[in-house]
Design a protein around this motif. Structure first.
Motif, PDB file in Angstrom:
ATOM      1  N   ALA A  25       0.831  -1.204   0.000  1.00 10.53           N
ATOM      2  CA  ALA A  25       0.000   0.000   0.000  1.00 10.53           C
ATOM      3  C   ALA A  25       0.865   1.253   0.000  1.00 10.53           C
ATOM      4  CB  ALA A  25      -0.911  -0.018   1.221  1.00 10.53           C
ATOM      5  N   THR A  26       1.916   1.227   0.819  1.00 11.65           N
ATOM      6  CA  THR A  26       2.781   2.407   0.891  1.00 11.65           C
ATOM      7  C   THR A  26       3.420   2.696  -0.461  1.00 11.65           C
ATOM      8  OG1 THR A  26       3.300   1.780   3.143  1.00 11.65           O
ATOM      9  CG2 THR A  26       4.695   3.442   2.133  1.00 11.65           C
ATOM     10  N   VAL A  27       3.921   1.641  -1.096  1.00 16.10           N
ATOM     11  CA  VAL A  27       4.600   1.846  -2.374  1.00 16.10           C
ATOM     12  C   VAL A  27       3.616   2.363  -3.430  1.00 16.10           C
ATOM     13  CG1 VAL A  27       5.904   0.756  -4.216  1.00 16.10           C
ATOM     14  CG2 VAL A  27       6.344   0.131  -1.856  1.00 16.10           C
ATOM     15  N   VAL A  28       2.432   1.789  -3.441  1.00 15.71           N
ATOM     16  CA  VAL A  28       1.430   2.223  -4.420  1.00 15.71           C
ATOM     17  C   VAL A  28       1.076   3.693  -4.202  1.00 15.71           C
ATOM     18  CG1 VAL A  28      -0.979   1.969  -5.121  1.00 15.71           C
ATOM     19  CG2 VAL A  28       0.442  -0.038  -4.852  1.00 15.71           C
ATOM     20  N   TYR A  29       0.869   4.027  -2.938  1.00 12.14           N
ATOM     21  CA  TYR A  29       0.525   5.405  -2.625  1.00 12.14           C
ATOM     22  C   TYR A  29       1.641   6.350  -3.064  1.00 12.14           C
ATOM     23  CZ  TYR A  29       0.183   9.568   0.263  1.00 12.14           C
ATOM     24  OH  TYR A  29       0.169  10.852   0.679  1.00 12.14           O
ATOM     25  N   LEU A  30       2.849   5.931  -2.783  1.00  7.32           N
ATOM     26  CA  LEU A  30       4.021   6.751  -3.112  1.00  7.32           C
ATOM     27  C   LEU A  30       4.128   6.945  -4.626  1.00  7.32           C
ATOM     28  CD1 LEU A  30       6.089   7.926  -1.300  1.00  7.32           C
ATOM     29  CD2 LEU A  30       7.539   5.955  -1.667  1.00  7.32           C
ATOM     30  N   ALA A  31       3.925   5.852  -5.364  1.00  6.07           N
ATOM     31  CA  ALA A  31       4.031   5.930  -6.822  1.00  6.07           C
ATOM     32  C   ALA A  31       2.981   6.887  -7.361  1.00  6.07           C
ATOM     33  CB  ALA A  31       3.858   4.555  -7.426  1.00  6.07           C
ATOM     34  N   CYS A  32       1.817   6.813  -6.746  1.00  4.70           N
ATOM     35  CA  CYS A  32       0.710   7.650  -7.174  1.00  4.70           C
ATOM     36  C   CYS A  32       1.054   9.115  -6.928  1.00  4.70           C
ATOM     37  CB  CYS A  32      -0.509   7.247  -6.379  1.00  4.70           C
ATOM     38  SG  CYS A  32      -2.003   7.414  -7.286  1.00  4.70           S
ATOM     39  N   ALA A  33       1.608   9.373  -5.760  1.00  5.48           N
ATOM     40  CA  ALA A  33       1.908  10.759  -5.391  1.00  5.48           C
ATOM     41  C   ALA A  33       3.111  11.297  -6.161  1.00  5.48           C
ATOM     42  CB  ALA A  33       2.158  10.837  -3.891  1.00  5.48           C
ATOM     43  N   MET A  34       4.063  10.429  -6.427  1.00  2.00           N
ATOM     44  CA  MET A  34       5.273  10.904  -7.106  1.00  2.00           C
ATOM     45  C   MET A  34       5.169  10.777  -8.617  1.00  2.00           C
ATOM     46  SD  MET A  34       8.146   9.187  -4.648  1.00  2.00           S
ATOM     47  CE  MET A  34       9.602   9.860  -5.403  1.00  2.00           C
ATOM     48  N   ARG A  35       4.084  10.203  -9.080  1.00  2.00           N
ATOM     49  CA  ARG A  35       3.864   9.980 -10.518  1.00  2.00           C
ATOM     50  C   ARG A  35       5.026   9.206 -11.127  1.00  2.00           C
ATOM     51  NH1 ARG A  35      -0.079  11.502 -12.498  1.00  2.00           N
ATOM     52  NH2 ARG A  35      -1.584  12.618 -11.272  1.00  2.00           N
ATOM     53  N   LYS A  36       5.328   8.118 -10.518  1.00  2.00           N
ATOM     54  CA  LYS A  36       6.406   7.274 -11.024  1.00  2.00           C
ATOM     55  C   LYS A  36       5.861   5.888 -11.309  1.00  2.00           C
ATOM     56  CE  LYS A  36      10.831   8.878  -9.488  1.00  2.00           C
ATOM     57  NZ  LYS A  36      11.668   8.306 -10.514  1.00  2.00           N
ATOM     58  N   PRO A  37       6.454   5.195 -12.281  1.00  4.33           N
ATOM     59  CA  PRO A  37       6.028   3.817 -12.527  1.00  4.33           C
ATOM     60  C   PRO A  37       6.454   2.897 -11.379  1.00  4.33           C
ATOM     61  CG  PRO A  37       7.372   4.661 -14.336  1.00  4.33           C
ATOM     62  CD  PRO A  37       7.471   5.639 -13.230  1.00  4.33           C
ATOM     63  N   ILE A  38       5.728   1.795 -11.213  1.00  2.34           N
ATOM     64  CA  ILE A  38       6.150   0.783 -10.225  1.00  2.34           C
ATOM     65  C   ILE A  38       6.645  -0.436 -10.985  1.00  2.34           C
ATOM     66  CG2 ILE A  38       5.484  -0.575  -8.244  1.00  2.34           C
ATOM     67  CD1 ILE A  38       3.067   1.053  -7.903  1.00  2.34           C
ATOM     68  N   LEU A  39       7.775  -0.930 -10.592  1.00  2.00           N
ATOM     69  CA  LEU A  39       8.259  -2.202 -11.135  1.00  2.00           C
ATOM     70  C   LEU A  39       7.982  -3.265 -10.085  1.00  2.00           C
ATOM     71  CD1 LEU A  39       9.898  -3.870 -13.194  1.00  2.00           C
ATOM     72  CD2 LEU A  39      11.932  -3.225 -11.961  1.00  2.00           C
ATOM     73  N   LEU A 177       3.703  13.410 -30.406  1.00  2.00           N
ATOM     74  CA  LEU A 177       2.440  13.288 -29.694  1.00  2.00           C
ATOM     75  C   LEU A 177       2.739  13.229 -28.215  1.00  2.00           C
ATOM     76  CD1 LEU A 177       0.888  10.505 -31.930  1.00  2.00           C
ATOM     77  CD2 LEU A 177       0.389  12.945 -32.004  1.00  2.00           C
ATOM     78  N   LYS A 178       2.136  14.128 -27.483  1.00  2.00           N
ATOM     79  CA  LYS A 178       2.453  14.172 -26.057  1.00  2.00           C
ATOM     80  C   LYS A 178       1.238  13.723 -25.257  1.00  2.00           C
ATOM     81  CE  LYS A 178       4.987  16.996 -22.770  1.00  2.00           C
ATOM     82  NZ  LYS A 178       5.195  15.775 -22.017  1.00  2.00           N
ATOM     83  N   ALA A 179       1.484  13.060 -24.156  1.00  2.00           N
ATOM     84  CA  ALA A 179       0.389  12.546 -23.347  1.00  2.00           C
ATOM     85  C   ALA A 179      -0.384  13.695 -22.716  1.00  2.00           C
ATOM     86  CB  ALA A 179       0.924  11.631 -22.259  1.00  2.00           C
ATOM     87  N   ILE A 180      -1.703  13.553 -22.717  1.00  2.00           N
ATOM     88  CA  ILE A 180      -2.535  14.556 -22.065  1.00  2.00           C
ATOM     89  C   ILE A 180      -2.467  14.342 -20.557  1.00  2.00           C
ATOM     90  CG2 ILE A 180      -4.831  15.568 -22.032  1.00  2.00           C
ATOM     91  CD1 ILE A 180      -5.217  13.893 -24.727  1.00  2.00           C
ATOM     92  N   HIS A 181      -2.666  13.101 -20.163  1.00  2.00           N
ATOM     93  CA  HIS A 181      -2.452  12.735 -18.759  1.00  2.00           C
ATOM     94  C   HIS A 181      -1.382  11.664 -18.754  1.00  2.00           C
ATOM     95  CE1 HIS A 181      -6.269  14.610 -17.835  1.00  2.00           C
ATOM     96  NE2 HIS A 181      -6.727  14.002 -18.912  1.00  2.00           N
ATOM     97  N   SER A 182      -0.395  11.798 -17.910  1.00  2.00           N
ATOM     98  CA  SER A 182       0.561  10.694 -17.905  1.00  2.00           C
ATOM     99  C   SER A 182      -0.084   9.520 -17.186  1.00  2.00           C
ATOM    100  CB  SER A 182       1.870  11.095 -17.236  1.00  2.00           C
ATOM    101  OG  SER A 182       1.626  11.835 -16.096  1.00  2.00           O
ATOM    102  N   PRO A 183      -0.058   8.355 -17.840  1.00  2.00           N
ATOM    103  CA  PRO A 183      -0.721   7.194 -17.245  1.00  2.00           C
ATOM    104  C   PRO A 183       0.018   6.692 -16.015  1.00  2.00           C
ATOM    105  CG  PRO A 183       0.391   6.608 -19.293  1.00  2.00           C
ATOM    106  CD  PRO A 183       0.509   8.078 -19.154  1.00  2.00           C
ATOM    107  N   PHE A 184      -0.710   5.960 -15.202  1.00  2.00           N
ATOM    108  CA  PHE A 184      -0.123   5.323 -14.022  1.00  2.00           C
ATOM    109  C   PHE A 184       0.419   3.978 -14.497  1.00  2.00           C
ATOM    110  CE2 PHE A 184      -1.261   3.989  -9.389  1.00  2.00           C
ATOM    111  CZ  PHE A 184       0.081   3.837  -9.149  1.00  2.00           C
ATOM    112  N   VAL A 185       1.738   3.811 -14.453  1.00  2.00           N
ATOM    113  CA  VAL A 185       2.342   2.644 -15.092  1.00  2.00           C
ATOM    114  C   VAL A 185       2.744   1.581 -14.075  1.00  2.00           C
ATOM    115  CG1 VAL A 185       4.148   1.840 -16.631  1.00  2.00           C
ATOM    116  CG2 VAL A 185       3.271   4.149 -16.865  1.00  2.00           C
ATOM    117  N   ILE A 186       2.351   0.357 -14.352  1.00  2.00           N
ATOM    118  CA  ILE A 186       2.787  -0.784 -13.545  1.00  2.00           C
ATOM    119  C   ILE A 186       3.562  -1.723 -14.460  1.00  2.00           C
ATOM    120  CG2 ILE A 186       2.069  -2.624 -12.016  1.00  2.00           C
ATOM    121  CD1 ILE A 186       0.793  -0.238 -11.053  1.00  2.00           C
TER     122      ILE A 186
END
Lengths: 321, 467
Positions: A25-39, A177-186
């Motif tokens: 949960a912490t990692v997911v939350y962090l990725a969401c807040a930092m807008r970073k992909p999760i590996l 072509l640039k993203a309108i919203h950057s997707p949440f990447v897993i």
């Protein structure tokens, strides 16, 4: 589309029938807040792909999935021109083309006229978007699940790097072509190949392992509502012993769920039932493994019996620890 | 906090985890989001941002405990303890500290350590000591040298001076006070600080030594293993090698499939292109290249399983069978002086078991004396027909023939018929040809002869064969 805290992640994933640990949960939350992909890495069948799917539904976003395999290239992952459609249009519009060219005296002149209209054939109409481009072009935010990224080739990984870092793609004929919203990447990986440092650097890392017994018990009860308490506890305990053995393929959560579903369907309530051995095939996929598991199960049952016959204070709880 | 994180990442790097600058920055911004109140969240946040390899997780956990949980808890505990001893409420305690700090302002010449200690800023004191420790060369620090180290460290921190300063501060402070209760409290407080100092130095030093020993040893062992000769492997080494071989096989597989996939693309195929583009009205939109036939090689291994080269054979067998789906056919033979085929064993058992069975003397008597000549002759008589132009033959052995007939004509025959004949010798090259070694004679008949006595050589050999 954001979570407000780690607890929020846990709660909302649980609503989607996905029980996760605080770490996840912490990692997911962090990725969401930092807008970073999760590996996400870990053994097969612990719910890596599931995590991506569940996140999409928890956030009420579209899920775009890209399954990687050896030989996957840009044309299949990003975009492709629809040649056939272009050709078809050219054929249909032959007359129009004739019209447009009417009055041009020289070949040179005709070519120039066609050139000025060439945008018609290289517009987004004829672009066949593949998962990556779909995620970039999508008008609403999305969850992009790149599954088994370790199966792809190193060239593709390098290409992915570029897309993941700024979420833009340049199509030579059209432009960037640039993203309108950057997707949440897993990204998920089974670790059949070590991913490059460059890719890892851009991601948050999450190692999903087999859950601890308590959590696994919880998952079982959640996913297979009809399961008896006793059976569930026994199964979880047995599994943790099985995973310690040298098996070709260790039983994962999804296989456990299958097995327990099978047992419940057959209305078996105790592991010492004679049918149990015959259902082991749902849990283990290799003949050798099944043999080893049978032996381990005999031992487990024998031990338990001994324990029960001894002045019985042992409650279910003791099996779990 | 930020510099603590940076310090921590330095520590991780020193222990072999790869942490880049951008990950550093990520970690700090992650903490900005998560906050640092919840210890488990703090740990998870750092782990997700800093550690990207599953193999590094253990290192991280151990270092994290040492680094962040080490003294912090102990220090807080001791503060509370001190407060209790002095019989002060937290507020009164703060007032006492304030008073001391005021006095300190009138004393410009104190060393930083003494100042931090007196002012009750134990975190600062801890940092000063830590820095001093890190500057020390701890490489040779074993159990007993730790004492010498302590002395050196005391010199560096000027502990003597600090103690003196604490003493003189005490006299100075007490001289200005009349209230006996207050005097007593103050002197108790100062005494306690002196104890804190020596305790902190000791604890931090112990921690540091532990930190450095954890992972360094692990890595050294692996390093050492790559260079160690197979002949001297212990049971434990063999266990660890199995993992290494599995990894090597995986890498080799990736390498080869990639190479083959590229090689598959061939020349322009006119016929196919025309046929394929009929759907586009004959306009060649899609180019078809002819597919070269994928040629899977066959491999045949002859392993000497006498004691001297046992381990080299073990790892080679294990390796070849781990990648056997790259070959259309793998056959394996073991010999000492008899020759026996072990291909079946690998079909019936799982890999580990099969290797053990093959080497155990189930098939051939492993207690006889090596006789390469006889083994070759037997091979020629019974199995030579299985060698063809696609076969790569690999011989693993030291070529020590116990002065028997070398029969190198068999090798010549094999070399003539097979695609390639490779000899891997676990003995070092300078020994070849001495004593009963027939290596120079055999080597003359082979296409490739390589020394293969340890893991790094095995790596090299495999890279070469893949080519």
């Amino acid at each position: 589309m954001v979570f407000s805290s780690g607890e929020d992640v846990m709660k909302r994933l649980a609503e989607q029938q996905y029980l996760c640990s605080k770490n996840v949960a912490t990692v997911v939350y962090l990725a969401c807040a930092m807008r970073k992909p999760i590996l996400v890495e870990g053994p097969a069948g612990v719910g890596k792909t599931e995590l991506g799917k569940v996140l999409a539904s928890a956030l009420h976003l579209d899920l775009i999935r890209l399954q990687c395999y050896e030989g996957l290239d840009e044309a299949k992952a990003l975009y492709e021109w629809e040649y056939a459609k272009q050709l078809l249009y050219t054929q249909i519009l032959k007359d129009k083309i004739g019209e447009a060219l009417a009055g041009s005296r020289t070949l040179q002149h005709a070519v120039e006229r066609i050139c000025s209209e060439s945008d018609v054939f290289f517009s987004q109409k004829f672009l066949l978007p593949r998962p990556l481009l779909r995620a970039i072009l999508s008008p609403a935010p999305t969850v992009l699940l790149i599954d088994e990224v370790d199966k792809s080739d190193t060239e593709f990984e390098a290409f992915l790097l570029e897309v993941l870092s700024d979420f833009q793609v340049s199509v030579p004929e059209i432009g960037t072509l640039k993203a309108i919203h950057s997707p949440f990447v897993i990204l998920t990986s089974n670790n059949s190949r070590e991913m490059s440092d460059a890719l890892k650097r851009r991601c948050l890392h999450l190692y999903l392992d087999y859950p601890d017994p308590d959590r696994e018990l919880e998952i079982l009860k959640h996913k297979v509502p009809g399961v008896g308490d006793k059976l569930a506890a026994d199964v979880v305990h047995l599994l943790h012993r099985l995973r310690k053995l040298e098996l070709k393929k260790k039983p994962s959560i999804s296989e456990t769920l299958d097995w327990v579903k099978a047992l419940t369907l057959l209305q078996i309530e105790r592991l010492d039932h004679q049918l149990v051995e015959e259902t082991l095939a749902t849990l283990l996929k290799y003949e050798g493994d099944i043999r080893k598991a049978q032996k381990e199960m005999q031992e487990f049952l024998a031990e338990r019996k001994a324990k029960l016959q001894a002045p019985a204070v042992a409650s279910d709880k003791d099996f779990l620890h | 906090m930020d510099d603590r994180i940076v310090e921590f990442t330095h520590l991780l790097r020193r222990h072999g985890a790869r942490v880049s600058l951008s990950e550093d920055i990520d970690a700090i911004s992650a903490l900005g989001i998560l906050g640092i109140e919840d210890p488990s969240m703090f740990r998870d946040g750092l782990r997700a941002t800093l550690i990207k390899r599953a193999a590094d997780i253990r290192t991280f956990e151990e270092l994290f405990d040492l680094f962040f949980l080490g003294l912090g808890a102990a220090v807080r505990e001791s503060e509370r303890d001190l407060m209790g001893q002095l019989g002060l409420t937290p507020q009164q305690y703060q007032e006492l500290l304030e008073e001391i700090r005021r006095m300190l302002q009138r004393q410009p010449n104190l060393t930083p350590l003494a100042r931090a200690l007196l002012a009750g800023d134990l975190t600062q004191a801890e940092r000063l000591i830590r820095q001093a420790i890190e500057r020390e060369e701890l490489e040779q620090a074993g159990g007993q040298i730790a004492v010498a180290l302590y002395l050196r460290l005391a010199g560096r921190l000027a502990l003597g001076t600090v103690e003196e300063e604490l003493g003189s501060f005490r006299e100075m402070a007490l001289a200005g006070l009349d209230d006996p209760g207050h005097r007593q409290r103050l002197s108790r407080y100062l005494e306690r600080r002196l104890q804190d100092l020596s305790r902190m130095v000791r604890d931090l030093l112990r921690q540091e030594l532990k930190k450095r020993s954890i992972v360094a040893s692990e890595r050294e062992r692996l390093e050492y293993l790559t260079q160690k000769s197979f002949a001297y492997y212990t049971e434990e080494d063999i266990q660890r090698m199995n993992e290494a071989v599995v990894r090597l096989a995986q890498r080799f597989k990736n390498l080869l499939t990639l190479r083959r996939r590229k090689a598959r693309r061939g020349r322009f195929d006119l016929q196919e292109t025309l046929r394929k583009n009929l759907q586009y009205g004959g306009v060649p939109f899609r180019i078809q290249l002819d597919r070269r036939k994928r040629e899977k090689p066959q491999i045949l291994i002859l392993c000497d399983v006498s004691d001297s080269v046992l381990n080299a054979s073990r790892f080679m067998l294990q390796f070849v069978y781990s990648v056997q789906d790259l070959y259309s056919k793998v056959r394996s033979f073991v010999f000492v002086s008899e020759l026996g085929e072990v291909t079946r064993l690998f079909e019936d058992n799982d890999l580990q078991q099969a290797v053990e069975l093959a080497l155990k003397g189930e098939v051939v008597n492993v207690y006889s004396h090596s006789n390469f000549g006889r083994a070759f002759e037997l091979f020629y008589r019974e199995h030579f027909s299985s060698v063809n132009g696609k076969t790569t033959v690999m011989v693993i052995g030291d070529g020590r023939n116990n002065y028997n007939r070398p029969n190198d004509w068999v090798l010549k025959e094999i070399q003539r018929k097979a695609k390639r004949l490779i000899w891997l010798n676990p003995e070092s090259r300078w020994k070849w040809g001495f004593g009963d070694s027939e290596m120079p004679r055999y080597a003359a008949c082979c296409d490739v002869v390589e020394e293969c006595g340890n893991l790094s050589q095995l790596h090299r050999v495999i890279e070469r064969i893949a080519r």
